[in-house]
Design a protein around this motif. Structure first.
Motif, PDB file in Angstrom:
ATOM      1  N   TYR A 121      31.325 -63.986  -6.384  1.00 34.95           N
ATOM      2  CA  TYR A 121      31.272 -62.475  -6.728  1.00 34.95           C
ATOM      3  C   TYR A 121      30.879 -61.758  -5.573  1.00 34.95           C
ATOM      4  O   TYR A 121      30.409 -62.415  -4.523  1.00 34.95           O
ATOM      5  CB  TYR A 121      30.007 -62.035  -7.808  1.00 34.95           C
ATOM      6  CG  TYR A 121      28.764 -62.605  -7.408  1.00 34.95           C
ATOM      7  CD1 TYR A 121      27.796 -62.013  -6.784  1.00 34.95           C
ATOM      8  CD2 TYR A 121      28.214 -63.967  -7.933  1.00 34.95           C
ATOM      9  CE1 TYR A 121      26.593 -62.246  -6.514  1.00 34.95           C
ATOM     10  CE2 TYR A 121      26.862 -64.359  -7.504  1.00 34.95           C
ATOM     11  CZ  TYR A 121      26.186 -63.615  -6.948  1.00 34.95           C
ATOM     12  OH  TYR A 121      24.986 -63.963  -6.421  1.00 34.95           O
ATOM     13  N   THR A 122      30.973 -60.577  -5.253  1.00 36.13           N
ATOM     14  CA  THR A 122      30.734 -59.805  -4.285  1.00 36.13           C
ATOM     15  C   THR A 122      29.758 -58.692  -4.678  1.00 36.13           C
ATOM     16  O   THR A 122      29.615 -58.268  -5.805  1.00 36.13           O
ATOM     17  CB  THR A 122      31.721 -58.992  -3.546  1.00 36.13           C
ATOM     18  OG1 THR A 122      32.461 -58.323  -4.427  1.00 36.13           O
ATOM     19  CG2 THR A 122      32.725 -60.234  -2.826  1.00 36.13           C
ATOM     20  N   ILE A 123      28.809 -58.342  -3.658  1.00 37.86           N
ATOM     21  CA  ILE A 123      27.595 -57.277  -3.775  1.00 37.86           C
ATOM     22  C   ILE A 123      28.031 -56.019  -2.954  1.00 37.86           C
ATOM     23  O   ILE A 123      28.272 -56.145  -1.862  1.00 37.86           O
ATOM     24  CB  ILE A 123      26.353 -57.705  -3.564  1.00 37.86           C
ATOM     25  CG1 ILE A 123      26.329 -58.926  -4.525  1.00 37.86           C
ATOM     26  CG2 ILE A 123      25.466 -56.713  -3.891  1.00 37.86           C
ATOM     27  CD1 ILE A 123      24.805 -59.517  -4.546  1.00 37.86           C
ATOM     28  N   GLU A 124      28.224 -54.936  -3.495  1.00 39.80           N
ATOM     29  CA  GLU A 124      28.355 -53.618  -2.937  1.00 39.80           C
ATOM     30  C   GLU A 124      27.453 -52.719  -3.558  1.00 39.80           C
ATOM     31  O   GLU A 124      27.464 -52.245  -4.692  1.00 39.80           O
ATOM     32  CB  GLU A 124      29.702 -53.109  -3.084  1.00 39.80           C
ATOM     33  CG  GLU A 124      29.858 -51.777  -2.176  1.00 39.80           C
ATOM     34  CD  GLU A 124      31.381 -51.159  -2.177  1.00 39.80           C
ATOM     35  OE1 GLU A 124      31.719 -50.002  -1.666  1.00 39.80           O
ATOM     36  OE2 GLU A 124      32.012 -51.771  -3.108  1.00 39.80           O
ATOM     37  N   VAL A 126      24.558 -51.667  -5.514  1.00 44.33           N
ATOM     38  CA  VAL A 126      24.247 -52.224  -6.743  1.00 44.33           C
ATOM     39  C   VAL A 126      25.094 -53.081  -7.642  1.00 44.33           C
ATOM     40  O   VAL A 126      24.903 -53.546  -8.786  1.00 44.33           O
ATOM     41  CB  VAL A 126      23.257 -51.603  -7.518  1.00 44.33           C
ATOM     42  CG1 VAL A 126      22.036 -51.091  -6.633  1.00 44.33           C
ATOM     43  CG2 VAL A 126      23.797 -50.083  -8.068  1.00 44.33           C
ATOM     44  N   ARG A 127      26.345 -52.982  -7.275  1.00 53.94           N
ATOM     45  CA  ARG A 127      27.425 -53.249  -7.934  1.00 53.94           C
ATOM     46  C   ARG A 127      27.728 -54.692  -7.739  1.00 53.94           C
ATOM     47  O   ARG A 127      28.130 -55.201  -6.409  1.00 53.94           O
ATOM     48  CB  ARG A 127      28.820 -52.488  -8.116  1.00 53.94           C
ATOM     49  CG  ARG A 127      28.627 -51.191  -8.484  1.00 53.94           C
ATOM     50  CD  ARG A 127      29.626 -50.346  -8.376  1.00 53.94           C
ATOM     51  NE  ARG A 127      30.160 -50.082  -6.921  1.00 53.94           N
ATOM     52  CZ  ARG A 127      31.407 -49.259  -6.444  1.00 53.94           C
ATOM     53  NH1 ARG A 127      32.126 -48.762  -7.293  1.00 53.94           N
ATOM     54  NH2 ARG A 127      31.595 -49.097  -5.290  1.00 53.94           N
ATOM     55  N   ILE A 128      27.812 -55.523  -8.855  1.00 51.55           N
ATOM     56  CA  ILE A 128      28.632 -57.129  -8.870  1.00 51.55           C
ATOM     57  C   ILE A 128      29.792 -56.938  -9.263  1.00 51.55           C
ATOM     58  O   ILE A 128      29.918 -56.645 -10.609  1.00 51.55           O
ATOM     59  CB  ILE A 128      27.367 -57.973  -9.525  1.00 51.55           C
ATOM     60  CG1 ILE A 128      26.004 -57.781  -8.862  1.00 51.55           C
ATOM     61  CG2 ILE A 128      27.875 -59.315  -9.446  1.00 51.55           C
ATOM     62  CD1 ILE A 128      24.960 -58.653  -9.597  1.00 51.55           C
ATOM     63  N   PRO A 179      25.386 -65.078  -1.975  1.00 49.25           N
ATOM     64  CA  PRO A 179      24.717 -63.885  -1.967  1.00 49.25           C
ATOM     65  C   PRO A 179      23.475 -64.071  -1.899  1.00 49.25           C
ATOM     66  O   PRO A 179      22.503 -63.282  -1.606  1.00 49.25           O
ATOM     67  CB  PRO A 179      25.411 -62.960  -3.007  1.00 49.25           C
ATOM     68  CG  PRO A 179      26.687 -63.645  -3.134  1.00 49.25           C
ATOM     69  CD  PRO A 179      26.692 -65.080  -2.930  1.00 49.25           C
ATOM     70  N   THR A 180      22.912 -64.925  -2.732  1.00 45.02           N
ATOM     71  CA  THR A 180      21.337 -65.378  -3.108  1.00 45.02           C
ATOM     72  C   THR A 180      20.882 -66.290  -1.822  1.00 45.02           C
ATOM     73  O   THR A 180      19.846 -66.775  -2.049  1.00 45.02           O
ATOM     74  CB  THR A 180      21.157 -65.985  -4.336  1.00 45.02           C
ATOM     75  OG1 THR A 180      22.070 -67.053  -4.389  1.00 45.02           O
ATOM     76  CG2 THR A 180      21.463 -65.155  -5.379  1.00 45.02           C
ATOM     77  N   GLY A 215      26.113 -59.042   1.779  1.00 50.47           N
ATOM     78  CA  GLY A 215      27.324 -58.472   0.733  1.00 50.47           C
ATOM     79  C   GLY A 215      28.767 -58.162   1.439  1.00 50.47           C
ATOM     80  O   GLY A 215      28.884 -58.348   2.662  1.00 50.47           O
ATOM     81  N   SER A 218      33.752 -54.543  -2.399  1.00 47.96           N
ATOM     82  CA  SER A 218      34.233 -55.016  -3.807  1.00 47.96           C
ATOM     83  C   SER A 218      35.650 -55.856  -3.672  1.00 47.96           C
ATOM     84  O   SER A 218      36.459 -55.274  -3.086  1.00 47.96           O
ATOM     85  CB  SER A 218      34.476 -54.009  -4.797  1.00 47.96           C
ATOM     86  OG  SER A 218      33.400 -53.234  -4.852  1.00 47.96           O
ATOM     87  N   THR A 279      20.316 -53.926  -0.075  1.00 48.50           N
ATOM     88  CA  THR A 279      21.839 -54.167  -0.202  1.00 48.50           C
ATOM     89  C   THR A 279      22.400 -53.385   0.972  1.00 48.50           C
ATOM     90  O   THR A 279      21.786 -52.678   1.559  1.00 48.50           O
ATOM     91  CB  THR A 279      22.272 -53.848  -1.466  1.00 48.50           C
ATOM     92  OG1 THR A 279      22.096 -52.508  -1.654  1.00 48.50           O
ATOM     93  CG2 THR A 279      22.070 -54.950  -2.603  1.00 48.50           C
TER      94      THR A 279
END
Length: 311
Positions: A121-124, A126-128, A179-180, A215, A218, A279
């Protein structure tokens, strides 16, 4: 279950969990999957003068996909997405001892997790955004350490340290940070009270974390965006006055005797007003067509006043 191994105390348990779920809907071919998750744990306390317990555990774990994990970049639901799976190996120990005549406890744990069928997954902001495809393998390894006890008589304080390294390999293109992937974390909570005013308690909380990956836009290729956010730094301080501290010494009929607890507290969160990013928001340059991450910052300094009453 508790047992004996020679002169040592041992605890052990084992089990298995089965899980079945189905995906169905309009214009969607029904899909189901059944998984079995065996796991076991063993602990031993040797017959030593020192109070030490050693632990080892392991197991197979599954994470079934939620709805947003089934949607691809076009919004199409893909029921063929399988549960992400991982094999866990954990070893650790607890050491209880006395220092300065007061109780302390040290807890240490090391772990390794091998992940397969990973849905990247990608993070933009607060959207995953999930890829809706089990096209990655990953691993996570780390160490957790915590020491807590009465550094000051009558108060509980602690120090903790954590190390984490987690990477993923998408479509066999090589390992990149997940991402973590937050490598280091230090935290200290120290509590004290004023000798001349024992009802006034003070705490100091310090946190330092190295930065996580920033991140990526998307559904963009995460291999292109491997920058990290700035390190996280925060200091909190709090003052708490307990009015009912000496209730046992007060005469019957005193108005404070009606309450189990009355306390008034004042806290300053993020005392040094650090700007900590959580983010990135990705902005496209209209000329170069490149995208740049603009940090989203958490709340800076906050003052908090609280009154607690318990009858």
């Amino acid at each position: 279950m508790k047992d004996k191994l020679g002169s040592s105390d041992v605890w052990y348990n084992a089990g298995v969990r089965a899980h079945e779920w189905q995906i169905s809907g309009d214009n969607i071919a029904s899909k189901s999957q059944i998984v079995f998750s065996p796991r076991a744990q063993f602990a031993i306390k040797p017959d030593w003068e020192r109070d030490i317990v050693f632990r080892v555990s392991g197991g197979y774990y599954y994470q079934p996909p939620f709805y947003r994990e089934l949607r691809d970049s076009l919004g199409t639901v893909r029921p063929s997405v399988k549960a992400q799976s991982s094999i866990h190996f954990v070893v650790g120990g607890d050491y209880s001892f006395k220092m300065w005549g007061r109780p302390f406890k040290m807890v240490t744990e090391a772990y390794y997790k091998s992940l397969s069928d990973v849905n990247p997954y990608t993070i933009e902001n607060v959207r995953i955004r999930y890829a809706a495809n089990n096209n990655a393998a990953a691993f996570a390894q780390g160490l957790d350490f915590r020491l807590n006890g009465e550094f000051v008589p009558g108060t509980e304080s602690w120090f903790s340290f954590s190390y984490l390294k987690t990477k993923e390999n998408i479509d066999n293109k090589g390992d990149i940070a997940r991402p973590t992937d937050q490598r280091l974390k230090f935290a200290i909570l120290f509590q004290d009270y004023m000798p001349n005013i024992p009802s006034l308690k003070i705490y100091l909380n310090l946190v330092y974390n190295t930065g996580v990956p920033g991140g990526s836009p998307s559904y963009a290729d995460p291999y292109i965006y491997q920058s990290r956010l700035r390190d996280y730094r925060r200091v909190d301080v709090g003052f708490n006055y307990v009015f009912t501290e000496k209730n046992a010494q007060r005469r019957d009929g005193h108005w404070l005797k009606k309450f189990q607890d009355i306390s008034l507290g004042f806290e300053i969160f993020n005392m040094f007003n650090n700007q900590n990013a959580i983010t990135n928001t990705w902005v496209r340059d209209v000329y170069t067509k490149n995208q740049y991450g603009i940090p989203n910052y958490l709340t800076t300094r906050v003052f908090n006043l609280k009154l607690s009453i318990r009858l």
